[in-house]
Design an enzyme around this catalytic site. Sequence first.
Site, PDB file in Angstrom:
ATOM      1  CD  GLN A  57      35.985  53.450-152.931  1.00 30.41           C
ATOM      2  OE1 GLN A  57      37.103  52.949-153.047  1.00 30.41           O
ATOM      3  NE2 GLN A  57      34.869  52.772-153.175  1.00 30.41           N
TER       4      GLN A  57
ATOM      5  CB  SER B 273      36.152  50.831-146.185  1.00 29.10           C
ATOM      6  OG  SER B 273      35.996  50.183-147.412  1.00 29.10           O
TER       7      SER B 273
ATOM      8  CD  GLU C 216      36.120  49.616-155.444  1.00 28.60           C
ATOM      9  OE1 GLU C 216      35.018  49.796-154.901  1.00 28.60           O
ATOM     10  OE2 GLU C 216      37.207  49.655-154.848  1.00 28.60           O
TER      11      GLU C 216
ATOM     12  CD  GLU D 122      36.603  35.167-149.011  1.00 28.51           C
ATOM     13  OE1 GLU D 122      36.841  36.394-148.957  1.00 28.51           O
ATOM     14  OE2 GLU D 122      37.501  34.318-149.152  1.00 28.51           O
TER      15      GLU D 122
HETATM   16  C1  LIG Z   1      44.816  47.497-150.350  1.00 29.17           C
HETATM   17  C2  LIG Z   1      43.442  47.981-150.011  1.00 29.17           C
HETATM   18  C3  LIG Z   1      43.003  49.209-150.484  1.00 29.17           C
HETATM   19  C4  LIG Z   1      41.721  49.672-150.160  1.00 29.17           C
HETATM   20  N1  LIG Z   1      41.321  50.919-150.610  1.00 29.17           N
HETATM   21  C5  LIG Z   1      40.100  51.416-150.230  1.00 29.17           C
HETATM   22  C6  LIG Z   1      39.700  52.742-150.590  1.00 29.17           C
HETATM   23  O1  LIG Z   1      40.432  53.482-151.248  1.00 29.17           O
HETATM   24  N2  LIG Z   1      38.509  53.202-150.157  1.00 29.17           N
HETATM   25  C7  LIG Z   1      37.648  52.433-149.420  1.00 29.17           C
HETATM   26  O2  LIG Z   1      36.588  52.908-149.083  1.00 29.17           O
HETATM   27  N3  LIG Z   1      38.000  51.162-149.060  1.00 29.17           N
HETATM   28  C8  LIG Z   1      39.209  50.643-149.448  1.00 29.17           C
HETATM   29  N4  LIG Z   1      39.576  49.366-149.056  1.00 29.17           N
HETATM   30  C9  LIG Z   1      38.684  48.613-148.168  1.00 29.17           C
HETATM   31  C10 LIG Z   1      38.058  47.351-148.785  1.00 29.17           C
HETATM   32  O3  LIG Z   1      37.029  47.701-149.631  1.00 29.17           O
HETATM   33  C11 LIG Z   1      37.595  46.474-147.625  1.00 29.17           C
HETATM   34  O4  LIG Z   1      38.737  46.081-146.883  1.00 29.17           O
HETATM   35  C12 LIG Z   1      36.892  45.238-148.100  1.00 29.17           C
HETATM   36  O5  LIG Z   1      35.666  45.565-148.679  1.00 29.17           O
HETATM   37  C13 LIG Z   1      36.658  44.230-146.960  1.00 29.17           C
HETATM   38  O6  LIG Z   1      36.072  44.825-145.852  1.00 29.17           O
HETATM   39  P1  LIG Z   1      36.674  44.618-144.389  1.00 29.17           P
HETATM   40  O7  LIG Z   1      38.099  44.935-144.439  1.00 29.17           O
HETATM   41  O8  LIG Z   1      35.827  45.361-143.436  1.00 29.17           O
HETATM   42  O9  LIG Z   1      36.529  43.060-144.127  1.00 29.17           O
HETATM   43  P2  LIG Z   1      35.196  42.306-143.662  1.00 29.17           P
HETATM   44  O10 LIG Z   1      34.053  42.812-144.436  1.00 29.17           O
HETATM   45  O11 LIG Z   1      35.130  42.333-142.197  1.00 29.17           O
HETATM   46  O12 LIG Z   1      35.509  40.836-144.149  1.00 29.17           O
HETATM   47  C14 LIG Z   1      36.186  39.878-143.337  1.00 29.17           C
HETATM   48  C15 LIG Z   1      36.039  38.534-143.993  1.00 29.17           C
HETATM   49  O13 LIG Z   1      34.647  38.163-143.989  1.00 29.17           O
HETATM   50  C16 LIG Z   1      34.230  37.811-145.286  1.00 29.17           C
HETATM   51  N5  LIG Z   1      32.826  38.152-145.486  1.00 29.17           N
HETATM   52  C17 LIG Z   1      32.201  39.309-145.163  1.00 29.17           C
HETATM   53  N6  LIG Z   1      30.905  39.255-145.526  1.00 29.17           N
HETATM   54  C18 LIG Z   1      30.721  38.046-146.095  1.00 29.17           C
HETATM   55  C19 LIG Z   1      29.592  37.388-146.703  1.00 29.17           C
HETATM   56  N7  LIG Z   1      28.401  37.966-146.793  1.00 29.17           N
HETATM   57  N8  LIG Z   1      29.761  36.148-147.202  1.00 29.17           N
HETATM   58  C20 LIG Z   1      30.977  35.540-147.133  1.00 29.17           C
HETATM   59  N9  LIG Z   1      32.068  36.106-146.583  1.00 29.17           N
HETATM   60  C21 LIG Z   1      31.932  37.347-146.079  1.00 29.17           C
HETATM   61  C22 LIG Z   1      35.156  38.600-146.196  1.00 29.17           C
HETATM   62  O14 LIG Z   1      35.254  38.007-147.479  1.00 29.17           O
HETATM   63  C23 LIG Z   1      36.475  38.532-145.432  1.00 29.17           C
HETATM   64  O15 LIG Z   1      37.123  37.331-145.736  1.00 29.17           O
HETATM   65  C24 LIG Z   1      40.861  48.887-149.367  1.00 29.17           C
HETATM   66  C25 LIG Z   1      41.314  47.647-148.886  1.00 29.17           C
HETATM   67  C26 LIG Z   1      42.591  47.181-149.199  1.00 29.17           C
HETATM   68  C27 LIG Z   1      43.044  45.865-148.649  1.00 29.17           C
END
Ligand SMILES: Cc1cc2nc3c(=O)[nH]c(=O)nc-3n(C[C@H](O)[C@H](O)[C@H](O)COP(=O)(O)OP(=O)(O)OC[C@H]3O[C@@H](n4cnc5c(N)ncnc54)[C@H](O)[C@@H]3O)c2cc1C
Lengths: 370, 405
Positions: free
Chosen positions: B125, B128, B243, B373
């Site tokens: 996928q 991100s 998902e 969150e």
């Molecule tokens: C083990 C693992 C596997 C993954 N596999 C995939 C994959 O196969 N393909 C893919 O595309 N992605 C994948 N991901 C990515 C995952 O979907 C993202 O890490 C996740 O959506 C969070 O985005 P970010 O890391 O950019 O954090 P951010 O979005 O920057 O979040 C940082 C913090 O801010 C908080 N936050 C953000 N917006 C808000 C809001 N509106 N209100 C309150 N709090 C908020 C979040 O909860 C978090 O605590 C994977 C992640 C992990 C950890």
Amino acid sequence: MNFEFNDEQIFVRDVARSFLAANCPPEVVRRVLEGNEHYAADLWQQIVAQGWAATAIPEKYGGLGMSYLELVLVAEELGRVCAPVPFASSVYLATEAILLAGSEAQKEHWLPKFAEGEVIGTLAYAEKAGRTTAASLETKVENGKITGRKTTVVDAEIAQLIVVAAKSDKGDGASLYLVSLDQDGVSYESVKTIDPSMNHANIIFNGASAELLGADGEGWGLLEKILDRAAVLYAWEQLGGSETCLAMAKDHAMERYAFGRPIGSFQAIKHKLARMYVKNTLARSNAYYGAWALNTNAPELPLAAATARVGSSQAYYYSSKESIQTHGGMGFTWEVDCQFYYRRAKVLAVTIGSERVWSDKLITASDLVG
Amino acid sequence: MNFEDTQKEAAFRAEARAWLEANVPKESEMAGLDEVGRAKFWQKRKSDGGWACLTWPKQFGGRGASTIEQVIFNQEEAKFETPYMGSYFSIGQGMAAPTIMTYGSAEMQAKYLPKLASGEEIWCQLFSEPSAGSDLAALRTRAEKDGDDWIINGQKVWTTVAQYASYAILVTRTDPNVPKHKGMTYFCVDMKSPGIEVRPIKQMSGGSSFNEVYLTDVRIPDNMRLGDVGQGWRVALTTLMNERASIGGGSAGANFKSVKELAERLTIDDKPAIEDSTVRAKLASWYVEEAGLKYTEMRTLTALSRGDEPGPESSIGKLVAGVKGQDMASFAIDLLEQQGIQWDPEQDELEDAVFVSNFMSLPGLRIAGGTDEIMLNIIAERVLGLPPEPRVDKTIPFSDVPTGV
Ligand SMILES: Cc1cc2nc3c(=O)[nH]c(=O)nc-3n(C[C@H](O)[C@H](O)[C@H](O)COP(=O)(O)OP(=O)(O)OC[C@H]3O[C@@H](n4cnc5c(N)ncnc54)[C@H](O)[C@@H]3O)c2cc1C
């Protein structure tokens, strides 16, 4: 009432903080975490040269003769940077054990060496999975020779001297012994743990010479006293780590944007960080009380120590896991430093007995104090 | 209300069980295969026997079975020791496939779905990005039209199983000058295309199950597009809904059963830890959560079997299971005391290793597939109907949205 550190104590803290900022950046922690060193020997040498190991050792034993109020502030700073050195084992455990239970001769022999950092010490009582008690001890000493196995001993392969709890037929069922680790009859089983930036090993004693520390049959009571004292110092080190988690989470929350705004503007993140602050503040105030009790040898020490220990263990677990959460995907990577604190929080939380054990002690101690 | 199988379900269960008894692979049959090899081996065997992706139509490699029949098969399969499936197929079968079934052409469906079912092809996928996670619609990977093709440039991150994947589902930005949700387009892409580079990312638990994926002048034919140009967000929502339902709340590892067994083995003050009232109280509240999840799932399955769509309430599973598992792992380590911190990631099969390994990996579950969150926001806004946060990014052109840099 004056429930605050004085200017000289704050000065000690500030010096420690800037020293560690310069000499223990995250790269040092990472180097030990990823490499084969048991600890950062270079940093340890520098720390010893600063006299930190001598802080609370009286001058007549070669120490600086400062109070515990200075030592707790040093502990906090070491925790803040996750310093990969055997300070806690050598200072909070071994040095304190000898200060509390040693004969005059033992003090004169060992304390100057601890103060100088010439000898590194540690302490071991646990022998099995779960809580070791005096009644469950299997390690024993006969004719001055010790046999038995201690599990997951912190800084085992770094220390030259260890304080060991062993079985006794007398009194409370246990006695403490000093055992030099550089001798036949001592061997190690290397142990990997969730925090490779610290050293742990099982130690097997097979007829090594052991010297009684404190009275025969009073070992368990002494151990509890030593651990109460150490608990205050550990609590400060844990608090330092928990403060860094909050600082890292805050920095990230201000920089990282999502939905066109800093993530720190979302209440979910604000409340998470505010909760860390509340936990750290309560833990800090309880750690102050612990420091006072330790420094004045107050009868409240068992309760004050357990309170500080439980508060800091809880605060550090919360801050370290929620700092990862605040960092999102990058918080879960090897490359980002959040992991140091999550690992260290758990290791420090079980080294001298888990939150569960200290909660139990807390309630018992609360009966003793009005 | 009852838990008994109907006559038809009982017959199906017996048939599934008989097949499993005869076909669950023996160690000797898989000698020399690595983890992904074993996963593929088992998937292929299920597919050959007609037991893969049961609810899919037969022509796509499924069995045309009901949701309940799929559940029955899963229950029976769980009673056997079968190869670890990880995320090798869950992304392809659980997320890409439903999206292809909804938006893909007949040719795409015929080409991709059977090989997804048979496990021959693993999908990943590519959603991100470094500056688009929770706010997926902030993604910047560009897709520009060039004749009948699209040229893709950008970077994806956290891509699980990208190193094994034959294909990926990909969301891109096609128009930065319209509001963010309107300028995206969704594709399937061949991971062997020139210009795709996969670099592993090491996670804090030690392994490297996720990756960075760089896309440089990658060419995708227009017939690999899912949905209309500019409709990418809507298509992506179909994927994300699946998902959330597919990551689910599996309670493997540190769960009621394993922590209770641990408490029966250990002592506190020389009595079995399970007799300690604080241990009992903690275990009881975790049991209540686990049971709540299990029975919520049964209610959801009943609704699904009647043809309802999975709703936003399926966010509950991962939300509860992530935090619960982390706290249980932490508590189990405490029960083990000093020895509890022992962990050699290369010897994860050792007794009690499950607690430390969960302690180190569950922080990832609380982030993957929508953070705690974000799940809470979904429940608050879409289930409870609370007013949404004021949005500064929704109506202005994407290129004008503040990014902090
Ligand atoms: C083990 C693992 C596997 C993954 N596999 C995939 C994959 O196969 N393909 C893919 O595309 N992605 C994948 N991901 C990515 C995952 O979907 C993202 O890490 C996740 O959506 C969070 O985005 P970010 O890391 O950019 O954090 P951010 O979005 O920057 O979040 C940082 C913090 O801010 C908080 N936050 C953000 N917006 C808000 C809001 N509106 N209100 C309150 N709090 C908020 C979040 O909860 C978090 O605590 C994977 C992640 C992990 C950890």
